[in-house]
Design a protein around this motif. Structure first.
Motif, PDB file in Angstrom:
ATOM      1  N   ALA A  20      -2.530  30.947   7.935  1.00 27.28           N
ATOM      2  CA  ALA A  20      -3.831  30.383   8.289  1.00 27.28           C
ATOM      3  C   ALA A  20      -4.900  31.405   8.632  1.00 27.28           C
ATOM      4  O   ALA A  20      -6.096  31.115   8.512  1.00 27.28           O
ATOM      5  N   ASP A  21      -4.514  32.628   9.017  1.00 29.61           N
ATOM      6  CA  ASP A  21      -5.477  33.544   9.628  1.00 29.61           C
ATOM      7  C   ASP A  21      -5.396  34.939   9.011  1.00 29.61           C
ATOM      8  O   ASP A  21      -4.358  35.605   9.086  1.00 29.61           O
ATOM      9  N   VAL A  22      -6.505  35.390   8.424  1.00 31.13           N
ATOM     10  CA  VAL A  22      -6.541  36.717   7.811  1.00 31.13           C
ATOM     11  C   VAL A  22      -6.325  37.800   8.856  1.00 31.13           C
ATOM     12  O   VAL A  22      -5.681  38.827   8.573  1.00 31.13           O
ATOM     13  N   LYS A  23      -6.821  37.606  10.083  1.00 30.86           N
ATOM     14  CA  LYS A  23      -6.636  38.614  11.132  1.00 30.86           C
ATOM     15  C   LYS A  23      -5.170  38.740  11.521  1.00 30.86           C
ATOM     16  O   LYS A  23      -4.691  39.844  11.814  1.00 30.86           O
ATOM     17  N   ALA A  24      -4.449  37.626  11.530  1.00 32.79           N
ATOM     18  CA  ALA A  24      -3.017  37.675  11.827  1.00 32.79           C
ATOM     19  C   ALA A  24      -2.283  38.443  10.738  1.00 32.79           C
ATOM     20  O   ALA A  24      -1.360  39.222  11.023  1.00 32.79           O
ATOM     21  N   ARG A  25      -2.682  38.239   9.483  1.00 34.63           N
ATOM     22  CA  ARG A  25      -2.048  38.981   8.381  1.00 34.63           C
ATOM     23  C   ARG A  25      -2.314  40.473   8.505  1.00 34.63           C
ATOM     24  O   ARG A  25      -1.417  41.306   8.319  1.00 34.63           O
ATOM     25  N   GLN A  26      -3.559  40.823   8.808  1.00 35.14           N
ATOM     26  CA  GLN A  26      -3.911  42.237   8.919  1.00 35.14           C
ATOM     27  C   GLN A  26      -3.189  42.896  10.090  1.00 35.14           C
ATOM     28  O   GLN A  26      -2.730  44.038   9.974  1.00 35.14           O
ATOM     29  N   ALA A  27      -3.092  42.186  11.210  1.00 33.57           N
ATOM     30  CA  ALA A  27      -2.426  42.749  12.386  1.00 33.57           C
ATOM     31  C   ALA A  27      -0.942  42.963  12.141  1.00 33.57           C
ATOM     32  O   ALA A  27      -0.359  43.960  12.576  1.00 33.57           O
ATOM     33  N   ALA A  28      -0.326  42.011  11.425  1.00 35.92           N
ATOM     34  CA  ALA A  28       1.117  42.105  11.166  1.00 35.92           C
ATOM     35  C   ALA A  28       1.436  43.002   9.972  1.00 35.92           C
ATOM     36  O   ALA A  28       2.568  43.464   9.827  1.00 35.92           O
ATOM     37  N   GLY A  29       0.447  43.215   9.103  1.00 35.57           N
ATOM     38  CA  GLY A  29       0.697  43.998   7.901  1.00 35.57           C
ATOM     39  C   GLY A  29       1.604  43.293   6.918  1.00 35.57           C
ATOM     40  O   GLY A  29       2.324  43.929   6.146  1.00 35.57           O
ATOM     41  N   GLU A  30       1.572  41.966   6.939  1.00 38.39           N
ATOM     42  CA  GLU A  30       2.389  41.193   6.008  1.00 38.39           C
ATOM     43  C   GLU A  30       1.711  39.865   5.716  1.00 38.39           C
ATOM     44  O   GLU A  30       0.781  39.442   6.401  1.00 38.39           O
ATOM     45  N   TYR A  31       2.189  39.200   4.677  1.00 38.68           N
ATOM     46  CA  TYR A  31       1.617  37.924   4.255  1.00 38.68           C
ATOM     47  C   TYR A  31       2.750  37.014   3.807  1.00 38.68           C
ATOM     48  O   TYR A  31       3.905  37.448   3.695  1.00 38.68           O
ATOM     49  N   ILE A  32       2.442  35.734   3.590  1.00 37.00           N
ATOM     50  CA  ILE A  32       3.501  34.806   3.209  1.00 37.00           C
ATOM     51  C   ILE A  32       3.318  34.320   1.780  1.00 37.00           C
ATOM     52  O   ILE A  32       2.209  34.248   1.257  1.00 37.00           O
ATOM     53  N   CYS A  33       4.446  33.998   1.176  1.00 34.26           N
ATOM     54  CA  CYS A  33       4.500  33.453  -0.177  1.00 34.26           C
ATOM     55  C   CYS A  33       5.443  32.258  -0.138  1.00 34.26           C
ATOM     56  O   CYS A  33       6.242  32.105   0.780  1.00 34.26           O
ATOM     57  N   ALA A  34       5.364  31.439  -1.162  1.00 36.54           N
ATOM     58  CA  ALA A  34       6.219  30.259  -1.210  1.00 36.54           C
ATOM     59  C   ALA A  34       6.713  30.012  -2.624  1.00 36.54           C
ATOM     60  O   ALA A  34       5.993  30.254  -3.598  1.00 36.54           O
ATOM     61  N   GLY A  35       7.951  29.535  -2.710  1.00 39.30           N
ATOM     62  CA  GLY A  35       8.503  29.123  -3.990  1.00 39.30           C
ATOM     63  C   GLY A  35       9.524  30.089  -4.563  1.00 39.30           C
ATOM     64  O   GLY A  35       9.473  31.300  -4.323  1.00 39.30           O
ATOM     65  N   ASP A  36      10.462  29.534  -5.323  1.00 41.25           N
ATOM     66  CA  ASP A  36      11.518  30.341  -5.939  1.00 41.25           C
ATOM     67  C   ASP A  36      10.968  31.363  -6.921  1.00 41.25           C
ATOM     68  O   ASP A  36      11.452  32.497  -6.987  1.00 41.25           O
ATOM     69  N   LYS A  37       9.956  30.966  -7.704  1.00 43.84           N
ATOM     70  CA  LYS A  37       9.431  31.876  -8.714  1.00 43.84           C
ATOM     71  C   LYS A  37       8.851  33.129  -8.078  1.00 43.84           C
ATOM     72  O   LYS A  37       9.132  34.258  -8.517  1.00 43.84           O
TER      73      LYS A  37
END
Length: 241
Positions: A20-37
């Motif tokens: 939900a939050d770009v700042k949370a992604r930047q602070a953690a240095g990671e992002y989420i993805c979804a799905g088997d592919k």
């Protein structure tokens, strides 16, 4: 293996924040993805996968089991059966010598940015440069639209005044409906960068001032303009045609 069942679990709250939050992604240095592919694409591309939330055990991945209901709540995709997983941000360096670069300025639709990343990866574009208020390349919608290209394509965020340094001696052209704009088909097929602007307003005067010239995609007179993602795709095709 213990099954996570509560939305108050710290790991679950972390996943929700990343989605939900770009700042949370930047602070953690990671992002989420979804799905088997995307999970298969990430593994095949050598991406650094963090944690995989799944309703069923999966061999070869660092998994945590969650209920199907919780997995759907965490997933950035609607009604997704999962898995949902984190990936470390690891920007890929561009080649030392740039030959083909696409620049996006203020392209705010994550779907358009993701489509450009996917197309750039398909056509072998050296670098995608994002200027101004472009959508976050790690937004879940951008990641989904990239169809795995986010793991393979060199992409950099840059201020307009940094472009010359990034491009080195590569000439920059702006895709704009200027009176003196050249037909995109007449430009050299390599050794250039082309900028595509905002979906509604196009390129800013500040970026156009840095350009060696303007280019236009020939269209029927009744057509006003193309979608930013489509325009960028046509430009990149001309770069490699």
């Amino acid at each position: 293996m213990e099954i996570i069942r509560s939305r108050q679990n710290e790991l679950i709250k972390h996943f929700i924040a990343l989605g939900a939050d770009v700042k949370a992604r930047q602070a953690a240095g990671e992002y989420i993805c979804a799905g088997d592919k995307l999970l298969r694409e990430a593994a095949a591309s050598g991406a650094e996968i963090g944690c995989v939330l799944t309703a069923e055990p999966r061999e070869g991945f660092p998994c945590r089991l969650v209920t199907p209901e919780l997995l759907r709540a965490v997933s950035p995709l609607q009604n997704s059966p999962g898995p949902v997983f984190t990936v470390k941000m690891r920007p890929l360096p561009p080649p030392e010598t740039l030959a083909r670069v696409i620049v996006l300025e203020n392209v705010q639709d994550p779907g358009n940015v993701g489509t450009v990343l996917r197309t750039a990866d398909a056509f072998g574009i050296d670098l995608v440069a994002l200027c101004g208020a472009c959508a976050d390349p790690y937004n879940p919608k951008t990641v989904r639209a990239s169809m795995g290209a986010i793991f393979r394509q060199s992409v950099v965020r840059a201020e307009t005044e940094e472009l010359r340094t990034i491009l080195g001696g590569l000439p920059l052209y702006g895709a704009a409906l200027e009176a003196d704009a050249e037909d995109i088909r007449l430009l050299p097929k390599t050794g250039l960068a082309v900028a595509v602007g905002n979906e509604g307003r196009g390129l800013t005067p500040e970026l156009l001032a840095q350009c060696a010239g303007s280019v236009v995609i020939p269209m029927q007179p009744r057509a006003e303009s193309l979608n930013a993602g489509v325009a960028a795709a046509v430009v990149m095709w001309e770069m490699v045609r």
